[in-house]
Write an enzyme that holds these catalytic residues in place. Sequence first.
Site, PDB file in Angstrom:
ATOM      1  N   HIS A  64     -25.284  22.911 -10.169  1.00 43.76           N
ATOM      2  CA  HIS A  64     -24.852  23.613  -8.953  1.00 43.76           C
ATOM      3  C   HIS A  64     -23.486  24.226  -9.212  1.00 43.76           C
ATOM      4  O   HIS A  64     -22.462  23.544  -9.126  1.00 43.76           O
ATOM      5  CB  HIS A  64     -24.813  22.648  -7.774  1.00 43.76           C
ATOM      6  CG  HIS A  64     -24.529  23.300  -6.458  1.00 43.76           C
ATOM      7  ND1 HIS A  64     -24.870  22.723  -5.248  1.00 43.76           N
ATOM      8  CD2 HIS A  64     -23.928  24.475  -6.127  1.00 43.76           C
ATOM      9  CE1 HIS A  64     -24.490  23.518  -4.254  1.00 43.76           C
ATOM     10  NE2 HIS A  64     -23.899  24.590  -4.785  1.00 43.76           N
ATOM     11  N   ALA A 146     -19.867  28.493   3.410  1.00 45.97           N
ATOM     12  CA  ALA A 146     -19.514  29.853   2.981  1.00 45.97           C
ATOM     13  C   ALA A 146     -20.707  30.800   2.987  1.00 45.97           C
ATOM     14  O   ALA A 146     -20.601  31.925   2.507  1.00 45.97           O
ATOM     15  CB  ALA A 146     -18.889  29.800   1.589  1.00 45.97           C
ATOM     16  N   HIS A 202     -26.687  21.649   3.750  1.00 45.13           N
ATOM     17  CA  HIS A 202     -26.236  22.686   4.683  1.00 45.13           C
ATOM     18  C   HIS A 202     -26.989  22.519   6.005  1.00 45.13           C
ATOM     19  O   HIS A 202     -27.615  23.453   6.503  1.00 45.13           O
ATOM     20  CB  HIS A 202     -26.455  24.083   4.093  1.00 45.13           C
ATOM     21  CG  HIS A 202     -25.382  24.485   3.129  1.00 45.13           C
ATOM     22  ND1 HIS A 202     -24.165  24.985   3.543  1.00 45.13           N
ATOM     23  CD2 HIS A 202     -25.348  24.457   1.781  1.00 45.13           C
ATOM     24  CE1 HIS A 202     -23.418  25.248   2.475  1.00 45.13           C
ATOM     25  NE2 HIS A 202     -24.110  24.928   1.391  1.00 45.13           N
ATOM     26  N   ASN A 226     -20.533  17.153   2.538  1.00 41.33           N
ATOM     27  CA  ASN A 226     -19.980  18.482   2.805  1.00 41.33           C
ATOM     28  C   ASN A 226     -21.072  19.386   3.339  1.00 41.33           C
ATOM     29  O   ASN A 226     -22.199  19.388   2.846  1.00 41.33           O
ATOM     30  CB  ASN A 226     -19.366  19.078   1.536  1.00 41.33           C
ATOM     31  CG  ASN A 226     -18.223  18.227   1.002  1.00 41.33           C
ATOM     32  OD1 ASN A 226     -18.342  17.577  -0.026  1.00 41.33           O
ATOM     33  ND2 ASN A 226     -17.116  18.225   1.722  1.00 41.33           N
ATOM     34  N   ASP A 254     -13.769  16.298  -6.852  1.00 42.12           N
ATOM     35  CA  ASP A 254     -12.508  16.992  -7.131  1.00 42.12           C
ATOM     36  C   ASP A 254     -11.338  16.399  -6.362  1.00 42.12           C
ATOM     37  O   ASP A 254     -10.193  16.852  -6.503  1.00 42.12           O
ATOM     38  CB  ASP A 254     -12.618  18.485  -6.835  1.00 42.12           C
ATOM     39  CG  ASP A 254     -12.926  18.793  -5.377  1.00 42.12           C
ATOM     40  OD1 ASP A 254     -13.166  17.846  -4.595  1.00 42.12           O
ATOM     41  OD2 ASP A 254     -12.933  19.995  -5.012  1.00 42.12           O
ATOM     42  N   HIS A 257     -13.052  17.687  -1.743  1.00 44.65           N
ATOM     43  CA  HIS A 257     -14.283  17.665  -0.954  1.00 44.65           C
ATOM     44  C   HIS A 257     -14.619  16.261  -0.473  1.00 44.65           C
ATOM     45  O   HIS A 257     -15.235  16.092   0.576  1.00 44.65           O
ATOM     46  CB  HIS A 257     -15.453  18.216  -1.774  1.00 44.65           C
ATOM     47  CG  HIS A 257     -15.460  19.701  -1.915  1.00 44.65           C
ATOM     48  ND1 HIS A 257     -14.667  20.369  -2.808  1.00 44.65           N
ATOM     49  CD2 HIS A 257     -16.178  20.646  -1.249  1.00 44.65           C
ATOM     50  CE1 HIS A 257     -14.896  21.670  -2.707  1.00 44.65           C
ATOM     51  NE2 HIS A 257     -15.801  21.863  -1.762  1.00 44.65           N
ATOM     52  N   ASP A 280     -19.920  22.871  -8.135  1.00 44.71           N
ATOM     53  CA  ASP A 280     -19.925  23.875  -7.059  1.00 44.71           C
ATOM     54  C   ASP A 280     -18.784  24.876  -7.300  1.00 44.71           C
ATOM     55  O   ASP A 280     -18.181  25.397  -6.362  1.00 44.71           O
ATOM     56  CB  ASP A 280     -19.782  23.212  -5.684  1.00 44.71           C
ATOM     57  CG  ASP A 280     -20.253  24.114  -4.535  1.00 44.71           C
ATOM     58  OD1 ASP A 280     -20.872  25.158  -4.813  1.00 44.71           O
ATOM     59  OD2 ASP A 280     -19.987  23.781  -3.370  1.00 44.71           O
TER      60      ASP A 280
END
Length: 389
Positions: A64, A146, A202, A226, A254, A257, A280
């Site tokens: 991803h 996004a 999502h 997320n 990271d 997130h 990502d």
Amino acid sequence: MTLVENACYITGADVLTRGRLARLDITVEDGRVVRLSSAHDNPGALPVIDAAGLRVLPGFIDVHTHGAAGVDVNAADVEGLRKIGRFFASQGVTGWLCSILTDTPEQTLWCIEQARQVIEGGPYDGAALLGIHLEGPCLSSEYKGAMPEHLLMHEASPDLFARYQEAAGGHVLYTTLAPEVPGVPDLIPELAKMGITAAIGHSGAGYDLSMRCVEAGAKAATHVGNAMRLFHQHDPAIFGVALETDLYCETIADGRHLHPGTVRLYAKAKGWDRVLAITDSIMAAGLPDGHYKLGVNDVVVEDGDAKLASNGVRAGSTLTQAQALRNLMKFTGAPVEEASKANSANPAALFGWADRGHIDEGALADLVLLDEDYEVARTIVGGRTVYTR
């Protein structure tokens, strides 16, 4: 960069094989591991790679990612995709899926054609492009992140995916779906027939609907925690389903997130066999702060943190797979033998790639050589050195 032959003899390193590190030499011929030995000989007189002081791990697989090195997947031509792959090789990646952000059908088809040419074009001096990930268009407006709202599909269409898969020559391997989009639960087994693995994400879906998708054959959950409805004791929702079931949990480690404690929760709830390290990443990965694109979106990166210029919503990351591994180890205290499953063995298992994600005789020689700080010293794809520090 000139590629070496896809045969070599790697000596002096600690090799991660069958869940443990052992001092072994690796003989590679025709792009595959043909021998693991402690005899310290080189019967075929193959080119020698002295890896003293290094660790050899299965190459990382990023399933991803939206880009790196100044190239956005949604705008990347053949050379652009190879440029991304070269940067990924410097971060220990030996294979990846290009993630096409929700876009117009015309642009999506153009992206698919570029990816197909790279996939079918054979080896080059970078990480192998293994397939295509479609992030959308069957996603929730409320949890779109996004994703461009006007391009989201509000009813699942097998015909559109069949069109994309035909154009891709079968190389669409992965897609993200929101369970609440009408038709999604019934779409999942149809996608499986096309060779497409479904992830749920999502999404604002509740527990029961999300579980229906798992029962229909969904195999993963997209960047868990997320762009999804979170846990509530009266309805654990999609987040609860991701942690309760055997879904592979995409994890963006990271430190932005997800809180490190959340990463520890995933590892404890799922076990290391079901955590999936993804980046990502966007085109800003490997580059300084500034203004970038993510599909049709304008993105601003400050202190390495990527956000939409329009509303400040986080938009992908600048994470690399090598940093993800270091973070997973730091956040959880897990040894490299455990944590690195998220970068290699687990993505390979998700897609049924029996000859990737592990170092054994007969496996592809997709290898990353790391120093004592877990920085990448060399990356080998199919027996070819594609990056040396």
